[in-house]
Design a protein around this motif. Structure first.
Motif, short mmCIF file in Angstrom:
data_model
loop_
_atom_site.label_atom_id
_atom_site.label_comp_id
_atom_site.label_asym_id
_atom_site.label_seq_id
_atom_site.Cartn_x
_atom_site.Cartn_y
_atom_site.Cartn_z
N THR A 305 0.81 -1.21 0.00
CA THR A 305 0.00 0.00 0.00
C THR A 305 0.84 1.26 0.00
N ASP A 526 -13.44 2.99 0.25
CA ASP A 526 -12.18 3.43 0.82
C ASP A 526 -12.29 4.88 1.26
N SER A 624 -17.34 4.75 5.76
CA SER A 624 -16.22 3.84 5.98
C SER A 624 -16.69 2.58 6.68
N ASP A 643 -8.94 -1.36 -0.84
CA ASP A 643 -7.75 -1.13 -0.03
C ASP A 643 -7.19 -2.48 0.42
N HIS A 646 -7.58 -3.54 4.16
CA HIS A 646 -8.88 -3.69 4.82
C HIS A 646 -9.75 -4.74 4.15
#
Length: 856
Positions: A305, A526, A624, A643, A646
């Motif tokens: 990331t 995200d 979120s 993401d 997550h």
């Protein structure tokens, strides 16, 4: 900050009170003891810091015991009825509840509801399947937030009656000695650490629990011995501080393996937190972290990331051990069987059936566990085969432990069955070493994995990985989709993803379907796309006529457009009433754009938000993962997995709302459900190094760091700084202000000598110094120094004052500036603080008179 602190002690029935007094104190209320000769307990004057009080009852228990006073009365009466010898003549008083003080993250990190969820999980975890009531009270004190959890030691029947005390409930005693002593107990700090880390992972919150020091301090379980003085405690703390600083600056390998505590890797944020606790200079902290990353024995890891910095680090030794063990697990070259069940009884039955169907001619099986009690249920079933019972330390521990294991015939042999009934409780390092040792000796391994423990997310990944390869079958006829959430929480990712694929909730390739519909779903995306996606969804709903036209309300930060009936999410606590907290969802039920206010409803409670106060809210069309957890049951979700960090959190949210959720997987994450399994495993904090990407440190950063790094730190003259007493009771920003310059360090040392109890004039110095302060922070420092030598009672029921330095108050930048200004003025004689000694008479030089305008 989040810290893994829990202090537990039993509450006994005494002549002066019992559990009623404890409930009254933690609940900040008035309660009557069942004994009429005892006066009422009144702690209502302390009610200012009370945030929440509740009672957790077993299923089908009478609702009347939801009242804390009723529960306390029943517990005390039951214990009074069992008393035969007067309490004043008993050496061991009867215990009623186990009272645990639990440190919770501050209000700047989690909301009140989130803190309550953490407290409930920590209190319920050691209870297991026992039907015991629990009383919980949360205090939002000035410098810390904590919970008081009182766990009853007697089970409660459906009719409300209390049964016999549960033997060895939270602690186990030796029975082969004259004086019984505890040998096994609940690892409260480990439970707190794992539950908080798991909670942060499932809510997609980028927080870490403060790691334990490489060399921790000594903690007293009861009264402090008479020979322990306040000066001794301060000297020990200062000495251990220097030991930890020396370890951080000299041995990165040792430091990382210490704070890993059995895990395969640690997060980089934990290294920053560790350095921030012991190193005052901010630049020095960054230098030390970069030096660790540049060490040849340290392996930086990334989840893909961030291109610049890694997010995880480990040592080469740990990476090599874990990688070899993962290779054996994936290839399945040796006999390695794992069984998994919804509870430990089901696991034990499967292990016993496998042993009964196996060869009965070879050596008796060896049952290993983290503790001996973990092996007891299976050993009782297999007692006909005379199993050998031991702990992993008897094979992998230090020489004394291994010698004890050889005496008990705890060893690995060819073709011998090695059974680990509680593999989910074994850390990755020890389990990997056991797998490698069994591979060398040719032993057969049989693992049991209890899904009810919900372990494997932040630690014990290998045990979950072994069980996941066996693909445990779901009993859909009895448990339904709820079993998918349990599998995800237990780390059985492959089985859960395959079950989600069977339910047709996974979508690959196509983008998320954000088209508006009559059911108005929430879009979970995200964080970087919330505003973009939310504006598009709201505009489409207005055009389709699904919501009313937007009204414009003016706030200090600009105009906000909202529609009647739409949902909003709170982003903080600014401008909100007491009924609302951060990261909560509410629905708009009234709008008055002329008066500049709206009414929202949450859980049946209506609250008014005045936009003149600039409330911290935004539209909730796109939210979120953290905010989605607060949505009402039955809400529809469109979850986008974009993401990599997550993925597991998004899958867990969908499993929790399986009948109302659809998951859209971004092609960069996965294109098939097999790829999604690997992506979900990489997103777990406990993922091994082989599942991550090696991220070498940038050469430029390393070179710049090495140019500034002193290769001979031992030659620095640091003796005067070591004599400086450490600041107490406040956060790192305060300590950094004190250590900022030589002048501020001198001022703090002089202030300590001026107001400390060793100074005979401190009774006059303290009020005089408080009158000269320009900052509330300076006043707090003075009061903390004036009381530094006082040792608090370690048996009190409130949160210990020593933890104030670990759970800081948030001081504003203005308060910190005024505090630094006060420190600078303390060394100026004209300021009147009187900390500096008076000048000698011979040093006084009167200024010469000026005779003319050109006189210098």
């Amino acid at each position: 900050m989040a810290i893994p602190y829990v202090r537990a002690k039993p509450i006994s029935l005494t002549v002066t009170g019992g559990v009623t007094q404890n409930f009254a104190y933690s609940g900040r209320t008035i309660m009557m003891d069942p004994r009429p000769e005892i006066a009422a307990f009144d702690y209502s004057a302390l009610r200012e810091d009370l945030a929440h009080v509740e009672v957790l009852l077993p299923p089908d228990a009478p609702a009347m015991y939801l009242d804390p006073a009723a529960l306390a009365y029943a517990l005390d009466v039951k214990e009074i009825q069992k008393v035969r010898t007067p309490l004043s003549q008993r050496e061991r008083l009867p215990q009623i509840v186990m009272s645990a003080v639990i440190a919770l993250p501050s209000a700047f990190e989690v909301s009140g509801d989130e803190a309550l969820t953490i407290a409930r999980r920590i209190a319920r975890y050691p209870c297991g399947s026992h039907r015991v009531p629990i009383h919980i009270a949360i205090h939002n004190a000035l410098i810390n937030r904590h919970a008081h959890a009182d766990i009853a030691l007697r089970p409660m029947a459906p009719d409300g009656s209390l049964g016999l005390k549960i033997p060895d409930f939270l602690v186990r005693f030796r029975v082969n000695r004259t004086d019984p002593d505890p040998v096994e107990g609940t690892g409260w700090p480990d439970i707190s650490w794992e539950i908080q880390e798991t909670f942060f992972a499932e809510r997609a919150i980028d927080l870490v629990v403060d790691p334990c020091a490489p060399v921790p301090e000594h903690h007293f379980d009861g009264d402090i011995p008479d020979h322990i003085t306040a000066q001794w405690i301060r000297d020990q703390r200062l000495a251990l501080r220097h030991v930890n600083v020396r370890m951080i600056k000299t041995s990165p390998t040792h430091s990382i393996e210490k704070i890993a505590r059995g895990r395969s890797a640690v997060r980089l944020a934990e290294l920053h937190r560790l350095c921030a606790r012991f190193i005052d200079n901010e630049q020095d902290r960054h230098v030390q972290v970069e030096r660790m990353l540049a060490d040849q024995n340290i392996v930086p890891l990334s989840d893909g990331t961030e291109a610049g910095m890694p997010r995880y680090v480990t040592t080469r030794r740990l990476a090599r051990i874990i990688e070899r063990a993962c290779g054996l697990i994936d290839r399945g070259e040796r006999a390695m069987i794992a069984v998994s069940g919804s509870d430990h009884d089901a696991v034990v039955r499967q292990l016993a059936n496998i042993q009964a169907a196996g060869d009965q001619q070879h050596e008796p099986p060896l049952i290993l566990g983290r503790t001996l009690s973990d092996c007891a249920p299976l050993a009782n079933i297999l007692r006909g085969r005379n199993p050998v019972v031991g702990t992993l330390d008897m094979i992998l521990g230090k020489p004394p432990k291994r010698a004890r294991g050889r005496w008990r015939r705890v060893n690995l042999k060819v073709e011998r069955d090695i059974i680990v009934p509680h593999a989910e409780l074994i850390d990755d390092q020890r389990l990997a070493r056991l797998i490698l040792a069994a591979d060398r000796t040719g032993s057969k391994l049989l693992f049991g994995h209890d899904q009810s423990r919900e372990s494997g997310i932040v630690r014990s990944f290998l045990a979950a990985h072994i069980a996941d390869l066996q693909r445990p079958q779901l009993s859909r006829d009895h448990e339904g989709p709820q079993a998918i959430e349990r599998l995800l929480r237990s780390g059985l990712v492959r089985s859960a993803v395959e079950a989600l694929a069977d339910l047709k909730v996974l979508h690959f390739g196509a983008g998320p379907d954000f088209d508006v519909g009559s059911e108005l779903p929430f879009a979970v995306v995200d964080g970087s796309r919330i505003e973009e996606v939310g504006d598009a969804i709201r505009t489409g709903r207005v055009r389709a006529g699904l919501v009313e036209e937007m009204d414009t309300l003016a706030g200090p930060r600009g105009e906000v457009k909202l529609s009647l009936g739409e949902w909003v999410v709170t982003t903080g606590t600014r401008g909100l009433p007491e009924t609302l907290d951060a990261h909560q969802l509410a629905q708009i039920v009234a709008i008055d754009s002329s008066a500049n206010w709206i009414n929202v409803v949450r859980r049946g409670i209506v609250a008014r938000l005045d936009f003149g106060n600039d409330p911290a809210i935004r539209p909730a069309a796109a939210i979120s993962i953290r905010a989605a957890r607060d949505a009402p049951r039955g809400s529809n979700f469109v979850i986008e997995l974009a993401d990599p960090r997550h993925v597991w959190a998004g899958l867990l949210l969908a499993a929790n709302r399986i009948e109302h959720a659809q998951i859209y997987v971004d092609p960069s994450i996965a294109r098939t459900h097999i790829d999604l399994v690997d992506a979900a495993r990489r997103s777990l904090p406990a993922a091994p190094p082989s599942h991550r990407t090696l991220r070498p440190v940038n050469d430029v950063v390393v070179n710049n760091m090495l140019d500034d790094f002193d290769p001979f730190p031992e030659l620095q003259a640091a003796e005067p700084e070591q004599a400086l007493p450490p600041p107490v009771g406040f956060n790192e920003d305060v300590r950094h202000r004190i250590m900022k310059s030589r002048q501020t360090r001198l001022a703090y040392r002089l202030l300590h000598e001026h107001v400390s109890p060793q100074n005979a004039d401190r009774h006059q110095n303290v009020p005089r110094s408080l009158g000269l302060c320009s900052s509330e922070l300076t006043q707090g420092v003075i009061l903390a120094l004036a009381e530094q030598d006082e040792i608090s009672d370690f048996d009190d029921t409130d949160f210990p004052l020593e933890l104030a330095e670990l759970e800081p108050r948030h001081w504003s930048a203005w308060e910190l500036y005024k505090f630094e200004l006060d420190l600078n003025l303390m060394t100026v004689r004209a300021a009147g603080w009187g900390l500096l000694p008076p000048l000698a008479p011979d040093r006084y030089r009167p200024r010469a008179a000026i005779d003319g305008p050109n006189e210098p």
